[in-house]
Design a protein around this motif. Structure first.
Motif, short mmCIF file in Angstrom:
data_model
loop_
_atom_site.label_atom_id
_atom_site.label_comp_id
_atom_site.label_asym_id
_atom_site.label_seq_id
_atom_site.Cartn_x
_atom_site.Cartn_y
_atom_site.Cartn_z
N ASP A 1 10.36 36.12 50.57
CA ASP A 1 10.86 37.40 51.10
C ASP A 1 9.71 38.37 51.34
O ASP A 1 9.83 39.29 52.17
CB ASP A 1 11.87 38.03 50.13
N LYS A 2 8.63 38.17 50.61
CA LYS A 2 7.44 39.02 50.79
C LYS A 2 6.33 38.27 51.52
O LYS A 2 5.16 38.64 51.45
CB LYS A 2 6.97 39.51 49.42
N LYS A 3 6.76 37.18 52.18
CA LYS A 3 5.85 36.37 53.00
C LYS A 3 4.68 35.82 52.18
O LYS A 3 3.52 35.79 52.63
CB LYS A 3 5.35 37.17 54.21
N VAL A 4 5.00 35.39 50.96
CA VAL A 4 4.01 34.80 50.06
C VAL A 4 4.61 33.53 49.47
O VAL A 4 5.82 33.45 49.26
CB VAL A 4 3.65 35.78 48.91
N LEU A 5 3.78 32.53 49.24
CA LEU A 5 4.20 31.35 48.47
C LEU A 5 2.99 30.89 47.67
O LEU A 5 2.01 30.40 48.22
CB LEU A 5 4.69 30.23 49.38
N SER A 6 3.06 31.11 46.35
CA SER A 6 1.90 30.84 45.50
C SER A 6 1.77 29.36 45.17
O SER A 6 2.76 28.64 45.04
CB SER A 6 1.99 31.65 44.20
N LYS A 7 0.53 28.92 45.01
CA LYS A 7 0.28 27.52 44.65
C LYS A 7 0.77 27.19 43.24
O LYS A 7 1.31 26.10 43.03
CB LYS A 7 -1.20 27.22 44.81
N PRO A 8 0.61 28.09 42.26
CA PRO A 8 1.20 27.79 40.94
C PRO A 8 2.70 27.57 41.00
O PRO A 8 3.24 26.75 40.26
CB PRO A 8 0.82 29.03 40.11
N SER A 9 3.39 28.29 41.89
CA SER A 9 4.83 28.07 42.03
C SER A 9 5.11 26.70 42.61
O SER A 9 6.10 26.05 42.24
CB SER A 9 5.46 29.16 42.90
N HIS A 10 4.25 26.26 43.52
CA HIS A 10 4.39 24.90 44.04
C HIS A 10 4.28 23.88 42.91
O HIS A 10 5.00 22.88 42.88
CB HIS A 10 3.31 24.62 45.10
N PHE A 11 3.42 24.15 41.95
CA PHE A 11 3.28 23.31 40.76
C PHE A 11 4.61 23.26 40.00
O PHE A 11 5.07 22.18 39.59
CB PHE A 11 2.17 23.88 39.87
N THR A 12 5.24 24.41 39.82
CA THR A 12 6.51 24.44 39.07
C THR A 12 7.63 23.76 39.85
O THR A 12 8.49 23.10 39.26
CB THR A 12 6.93 25.89 38.73
N PHE A 13 7.62 23.89 41.18
CA PHE A 13 8.65 23.23 41.98
C PHE A 13 8.54 21.71 41.83
O PHE A 13 9.55 21.01 41.78
CB PHE A 13 8.52 23.60 43.45
N SER A 14 7.32 21.22 41.77
CA SER A 14 7.10 19.78 41.61
C SER A 14 7.64 19.30 40.27
O SER A 14 8.20 18.21 40.16
CB SER A 14 5.61 19.46 41.72
N ILE A 15 7.47 20.12 39.23
CA ILE A 15 7.99 19.78 37.91
C ILE A 15 9.52 19.78 37.93
O ILE A 15 10.16 18.88 37.37
CB ILE A 15 7.45 20.74 36.84
N VAL A 16 10.12 20.78 38.57
CA VAL A 16 11.58 20.85 38.64
C VAL A 16 12.14 19.63 39.37
O VAL A 16 13.13 19.03 38.95
CB VAL A 16 12.03 22.15 39.33
N HIS A 17 11.50 19.26 40.46
CA HIS A 17 11.95 18.08 41.21
C HIS A 17 11.92 16.84 40.32
O HIS A 17 12.89 16.07 40.28
CB HIS A 17 11.06 17.87 42.44
N ARG A 18 10.83 16.68 39.60
CA ARG A 18 10.71 15.52 38.69
C ARG A 18 11.77 15.60 37.59
O ARG A 18 12.39 14.58 37.25
CB ARG A 18 9.31 15.49 38.08
#
Length: 223
Positions: free
Chosen positions: A42-59
């Motif tokens: 929503d603020k036109k940002v996507l952090s790399k650490p959040s990508h790390f957490t998304f990968s963990i959630v998927h797993r």
């Protein structure tokens, strides 16, 4: 904390209730990841650490689904291993909260470095033993569960114990030669294993909620 013996006053209905709880937990894990994603994009940002957490959630979601599929197929020896892998997810996500520079942490993991070789903000190497001890402070019993389920990953006394029973009040035991397609566990053990899988997943969810709150605070700098 004091650990109570396994409750044997359970049945298949209790097991199905835990399966339903695991399904609901998967929805919660997915939703908190979506909330983090929306808060950033929503603020036109996507952090790399959040990508790390998304990968963990998927797993984590896939491990929960796998546990349910395997256990419903009565393949408990394989399903039990996934409890240990879910605890691994907890430790990896927890490690992210211990480092002073999350972006550097993410990049080093992406470059193939092992978390066990990285140091936290206090200069300690984040080995599994170290992380499990730290998590045990937040979630008493985590380290014991981690250690107990680690025995299922590599062939060990845990597998030997499955194939024998001690005769009560003496050292004699009954040995089983299991050549059938499945190993039958009593329902109270099934309930115990399933509940542990749920508990570890719930602890991961709590860690995700903590990360979400920290990122909401951080995102306030973006107008």
């Amino acid at each position: 904390m004091d650990f109570q013996p396994i409750n044997k006053n359970v049945n298949e209905e209790d097991l199905n209730l835990i399966y339903n709880s695991i399904d609901e937990l998967n929805k919660e894990l997915n939703n908190v990841a979506l909330e983090i994603f929306k808060n950033e994009t929503d603020k036109k940002v996507l952090s790399k650490p959040s990508h790390f957490t998304f990968s963990i959630v998927h797993r984590a979601i896939e491990l929960n689904r796998g546990f349910k599929t395997l256990s419903e197929a009565n393949n408990w020896i394989t399903a039990i291993n996934l409890i240990r892998l879910q605890s691994d997810n907890c430790m990896r996500l927890f490690a992210l909260s211990l480092v002073p520079d999350r972006l550097d942490f993410y990049q080093r993991i992406l470059n193939g470095e092992h978390i066990r070789n990285l140091k936290d903000g206090e200069g300690n190497k984040m080995t599994d033993n170290y992380l499990s001890k730290k998590l045990d402070i937040l979630y008493p019993g985590f380290k014991m569960l981690y250690e107990n389920t680690s025995g299922f990953i590599h062939f060990s006394k845990e597998h030997i114990a499955i194939n024998n029973d001690k005769v009560e009040n003496n050292e004699d035991f009954i040995m089983y030669i299991r050549l059938a397609e499945t190993t039958e566990f009593p329902v109270h053990k099934k309930v115990d294993y399933a509940f542990n899988m749920f508990v570890v997943g719930k602890e991961l969810f709590k860690l995700m909620k903590g990360y979400k709150l920290s990122m909401e605070e951080f995102m306030k700098i973006y107008k």
